[in-house]
Design a protein around this motif. Structure first.
Motif, PDB file in Angstrom:
ATOM      1  N   ASN A 134       0.817  -1.218   0.000  1.00 22.80           N
ATOM      2  CA  ASN A 134       0.000   0.000   0.000  1.00 22.80           C
ATOM      3  C   ASN A 134       0.849   1.266   0.000  1.00 22.80           C
ATOM      4  O   ASN A 134       0.459   2.294   0.552  1.00 22.80           O
ATOM      5  CB  ASN A 134      -0.962   0.033   1.191  1.00 22.80           C
ATOM      6  N   GLU A 165     -13.094   2.109  10.598  1.00 20.06           N
ATOM      7  CA  GLU A 165     -13.032   0.870  11.368  1.00 20.06           C
ATOM      8  C   GLU A 165     -13.924   1.041  12.590  1.00 20.06           C
ATOM      9  O   GLU A 165     -14.276   2.162  12.965  1.00 20.06           O
ATOM     10  CB  GLU A 165     -11.594   0.587  11.837  1.00 20.06           C
ATOM     11  N   SER A 172      -5.771   0.803   3.219  1.00 18.01           N
ATOM     12  CA  SER A 172      -5.370   0.225   4.504  1.00 18.01           C
ATOM     13  C   SER A 172      -3.953   0.687   4.813  1.00 18.01           C
ATOM     14  O   SER A 172      -3.031   0.438   4.033  1.00 18.01           O
ATOM     15  CB  SER A 172      -5.428  -1.305   4.448  1.00 18.01           C
ATOM     16  N   GLU A 197      -3.245  -3.260  10.285  1.00 18.24           N
ATOM     17  CA  GLU A 197      -3.587  -2.222   9.315  1.00 18.24           C
ATOM     18  C   GLU A 197      -4.871  -1.537   9.765  1.00 18.24           C
ATOM     19  O   GLU A 197      -5.719  -2.167  10.403  1.00 18.24           O
ATOM     20  CB  GLU A 197      -3.802  -2.816   7.916  1.00 18.24           C
ATOM     21  N   LYS A 245      -7.992   0.781   8.138  1.00 22.27           N
ATOM     22  CA  LYS A 245      -8.599   1.245   6.887  1.00 22.27           C
ATOM     23  C   LYS A 245      -9.032   2.698   7.039  1.00 22.27           C
ATOM     24  O   LYS A 245      -9.708   3.064   8.012  1.00 22.27           O
ATOM     25  CB  LYS A 245      -9.796   0.370   6.532  1.00 22.27           C
TER      26      LYS A 245
END
Length: 239
Positions: free
Chosen positions: A75, A190, A124, A148, A150
């Motif tokens: 990412n 989240e 993420s 992670e 988000k």
């Protein structure tokens, strides 16, 4: 579960240096084509996105290998300069996946996702723990529940990583998602009550005490007949 954190325990890190990959459009797909490309010194890859068709690409290992080798997390936001014949097009991308040979540990394939710079995106972001917790110092077990987080926001505002300071975590303490603070333009998507990291007490080992049975010898009983027998033996010896 208690949450006590006298010191700041989060740091967001934006990309300090732009990462740029040089790629070319490749002809053909499949394992055999990919094998030949690797033999020729290229890394096969794919560029895809919500508004483009998947584009098979290849990256010169000499030009891009060092950058890929130094990237520890996926990412990662970067740019791709994609060459086709004499033309060059630049894409803002996220490096979604790096595939490695399990034996040689060489990079054998990369996936890039095309981003829109001015539209919100969902990503993420890796969580990195910093320091050693008080609980660990006492023999506790560190449990990282979320690796992670988000988030949603404009690409340039989204941090590369979220560093969480755990030095003040003791037994039973936890850092929750709602404790993480990011730039106002970036939204965490989240459950706010999710545990990011906590410290557990070490399990107590139960030692079973062995029962030691004492062996007690019973006293010998000397009967009247035995006494008479011994007396006669003594008299016979005298004679």
């Amino acid at each position: 579960m208690v949450r006590i954190h006298p010191r700041p325990f989060f740091i967001w890190r934006n990309i300090m240096e732009k990462i740029v990959f040089i790629a070319e459009i490749r002809e053909g797909v499949g394992k055999e084509v990919a094998r030949k490309l690797r033999f020729q010194g290229y890394i096969p890859g794919i560029l895809y996105g919500s508004d483009i068709k998947p584009i098979p690409i290849k990256l010169d290992r000499k030009l891009n290998g060092k950058i890929l080798k130094n990237i520890l997390a996926h990412n990662v936001v970067a740019e791709i300069k994609l060459k086709k014949n004499e033309e060059e097009e630049i894409f803002s991308v996220v490096l979604k996946e790096i595939q490695r040979d399990p034996i040689k540990d060489e990079i054998i394939h990369v996936d890039f996702y095309k981003l829109s710079v001015d539209k919100p995106v969902i990503m993420s972001v890796p969580v990195l723990l910093k320091g050693k917790s008080k609980g660990e110092e006492k023999g506790g077990i560190l449990e990282q529940e979320l690796r992670e987080i988000k988030v949603e926001g404009i690409l340039k505002e989204i941090p590369e990583t979220i560093e969480v300071n755990i030095e003040n975590l003791d037994f039973g303490h936890a850092i929750l998602v709602k404790d993480i603070k990011l730039p106002p333009s970036v939204k965490i998507i989240e459950d706010p009550e999710k545990v990011v990291v906590t410290v557990l007490k070490p399990k107590e080992e139960k030692v079973e005490e062995e029962k030691v049975e004492e062996v007690v010898e019973e006293p010998k009983v000397i009967t009247h007949e035995k006494v008479e027998e011994r007396r006669r033996e003594k008299e016979e010896k005298k004679e």
